[in-house]
Structure formats: C-alpha cells, structure tokens
Motif scaffolding. Structure first.
Motif, mmCIF file in Angstrom:
data_model
loop_
_atom_site.group_PDB
_atom_site.id
_atom_site.type_symbol
_atom_site.label_atom_id
_atom_site.label_comp_id
_atom_site.label_asym_id
_atom_site.label_seq_id
_atom_site.Cartn_x
_atom_site.Cartn_y
_atom_site.Cartn_z
ATOM 1 N N LEU A 83 42.486 41.869 38.917
ATOM 2 C CA LEU A 83 43.543 42.617 39.606
ATOM 3 C C LEU A 83 44.513 43.214 38.603
ATOM 4 C CD1 LEU A 83 44.431 40.463 42.762
ATOM 5 C CD2 LEU A 83 43.333 42.697 42.686
ATOM 6 N N PHE A 84 44.934 42.416 37.616
ATOM 7 C CA PHE A 84 45.838 42.905 36.588
ATOM 8 C C PHE A 84 45.221 44.090 35.848
ATOM 9 C CE2 PHE A 84 47.229 42.810 32.144
ATOM 10 C CZ PHE A 84 48.574 43.110 32.316
ATOM 11 N N VAL A 119 38.381 29.078 38.021
ATOM 12 C CA VAL A 119 37.883 30.147 37.144
ATOM 13 C C VAL A 119 37.741 31.429 37.964
ATOM 14 C CG1 VAL A 119 35.866 30.903 35.811
ATOM 15 C CG2 VAL A 119 36.784 28.621 35.512
ATOM 16 N N THR A 120 37.254 31.298 39.177
ATOM 17 C CA THR A 120 37.074 32.482 40.024
ATOM 18 C C THR A 120 38.425 33.092 40.359
ATOM 19 O OG1 THR A 120 35.093 31.469 40.971
ATOM 20 C CG2 THR A 120 36.036 33.293 42.172
ATOM 21 N N ILE A 121 39.412 32.253 40.681
ATOM 22 C CA ILE A 121 40.755 32.760 40.998
ATOM 23 C C ILE A 121 41.367 33.389 39.760
ATOM 24 C CG2 ILE A 121 43.092 32.055 41.626
ATOM 25 C CD1 ILE A 121 41.885 30.031 43.526
ATOM 26 N N PHE A 122 41.244 32.683 38.631
ATOM 27 C CA PHE A 122 41.791 33.213 37.373
ATOM 28 C C PHE A 122 41.116 34.549 37.028
ATOM 29 C CE2 PHE A 122 41.737 33.446 32.698
ATOM 30 C CZ PHE A 122 43.089 33.538 32.477
ATOM 31 N N THR A 123 39.832 34.644 37.164
ATOM 32 C CA THR A 123 39.093 35.877 36.885
ATOM 33 C C THR A 123 39.520 36.970 37.863
ATOM 34 O OG1 THR A 123 37.216 34.522 36.137
ATOM 35 C CG2 THR A 123 36.768 36.817 36.609
ATOM 36 N N PHE A 124 39.725 36.556 39.108
ATOM 37 C CA PHE A 124 40.148 37.544 40.108
ATOM 38 C C PHE A 124 41.530 38.087 39.786
ATOM 39 C CE2 PHE A 124 42.005 38.659 44.264
ATOM 40 C CZ PHE A 124 41.118 39.666 44.647
ATOM 41 N N VAL A 125 42.455 37.248 39.356
ATOM 42 C CA VAL A 125 43.820 37.670 39.001
ATOM 43 C C VAL A 125 43.761 38.581 37.783
ATOM 44 C CG1 VAL A 125 46.045 36.838 38.135
ATOM 45 C CG2 VAL A 125 44.936 35.673 40.031
ATOM 46 N N ILE A 126 42.971 38.219 36.786
ATOM 47 C CA ILE A 126 42.833 39.067 35.593
ATOM 48 C C ILE A 126 42.233 40.415 35.994
ATOM 49 C CG2 ILE A 126 41.611 39.321 33.414
ATOM 50 C CD1 ILE A 126 42.037 36.354 32.937
ATOM 51 N N PHE A 157 44.733 49.636 34.401
ATOM 52 C CA PHE A 157 43.840 50.705 33.950
ATOM 53 C C PHE A 157 43.305 51.591 35.076
ATOM 54 C CE2 PHE A 157 43.489 47.499 30.557
ATOM 55 C CZ PHE A 157 43.906 48.268 29.500
ATOM 56 N N ALA A 158 43.310 51.149 36.315
ATOM 57 C CA ALA A 158 42.751 51.967 37.381
ATOM 58 C C ALA A 158 43.841 52.460 38.322
ATOM 59 C CB ALA A 158 41.692 51.200 38.150
ATOM 60 N N TRP A 159 44.611 51.505 38.875
ATOM 61 C CA TRP A 159 45.632 51.906 39.849
ATOM 62 C C TRP A 159 46.728 52.730 39.200
ATOM 63 C CZ3 TRP A 159 44.243 51.741 44.600
ATOM 64 C CH2 TRP A 159 43.407 50.744 45.068
ATOM 65 N N GLY A 160 47.172 52.396 38.035
ATOM 66 C CA GLY A 160 48.236 53.146 37.345
ATOM 67 C C GLY A 160 47.822 54.586 37.089
#
Length: 168
Positions: free
Chosen positions: A27-28, A18-25, A33-36
C-alpha cells in the motif's frame, strides 16, 4: 514461529503478520509510486481541462466583442457611405443648377446680341430704303415736272411724308 493450531488445521500467525506487513508495504509503495503520480496526472489533466474551458470562454467573449465591433464599424461605414452619397447628390444637383443657369445666361446674351444685330440691320436697311426712295422720288418728280428740284428739298419732302405715314 508462533503457530496456533486450529481445529482442522493450523493457522500460522507469522504468515498472517508477514502478509499484513507485505500488504502495508505494498500500500505504501502504491501510494508513493502509483497513486501519487496517478493523482498528479489526474490533477494536471483537470487543470488543463479547466484552463481549456477558461480559454474557450475568453475566446468566445473576445469573438463576441469583435463581432460587435465589426457590426458597429459596418454600421458606421454604411452611414458614411450614405452620407457621402447624399452629399454627392446635393453636389450634383447644385452643379446641374449652375450649368442650367450659365446656359440660360449664355442663351439670353446670345438672344440680346441677335436682337441688337437685327435692330441695327433693320435701321440700316430702313435708312438705305429711305435714301433710295428719296433718290427715286427726286428722279421721278424731276421727270414728271421736268423741273429740277434740289435733291435736299426733295429729301426733306419725302422725310416729312414718311414721318406722316409712320405716325398713322
């Protein structure tokens, strides 16, 4: 859920996933919304700065070109002013010479006229003196001789005598 038990405690694999999945989401979402938008703002800013630099370079080149044109125009204007001054000096010299020449001609004409008048007055005065001398001579001669000689004979004698004196 699956859990693995660790020696001192248990690590839950579900929590890790869940932590990895949350981290990937996360990042996405940050990328979308931020990096772009942040990258777009940075790119736009870079483009704007580059545009400003290019504009400044063009303005500098334009200013240098205008300065050179102004120098050239100033030089041409100074040359024209110098040429006009030289022409004015030449014209003034020419006018001065014309005025002096005209004044000399007038003065010479006045001198010639005066000399002509003096000559005619001299001739008239001499003629009058000759006439008076002739008349006086006739009078004196007639009184001295008590004889009247014709006036014309006396004038002829006096003229002859005056010519003899004038020739000497």
């Amino acid at each position: 859920m699956l859990t693995f038990a660790a020696s001192a405690g248990g690590v839950n694999i579900g929590d890790i996933l869940v932590t990895i999945f949350t981290f990937v989401i996360l990042l996405f979402l940050l990328k979308k919304f931020a990096w772009g938008p942040l990258k777009k703002v940075m790119d736009d800013r870079e483009h704007s700065i580059n545009q400003d630099i290019d504009d400044a370079e063009r303005a500098k080149m334009n200013a240098q070109r205008l300065e050179e044109e102004n120098r050239k125009t100033l030089k041409e204007t100074q040359d024209q002013v110098h040429k006009m001054l030289e022409e004015a000096k030449v014209q003034a010299q020419r006018q001065q010479e014309e005025i002096l020449h005209e004044a000399n001609q007038r003065a010479n004409g006045m001198i010639e006229t005066a000399q002509s008048e003096i000559k005619s007055e001299k001739e008239r005065a001499l003629a009058e003196i000759n006439s008076q001398v002739s008349e006086l001579s006739v009078l004196i001669a007639s009184k001295v001789l008590r004889k009247e000689i014709s006036e014309q004979d006396q004038k002829d004698l006096i003229d002859k005598y005056i010519k003899e004196v004038g020739d000497k």
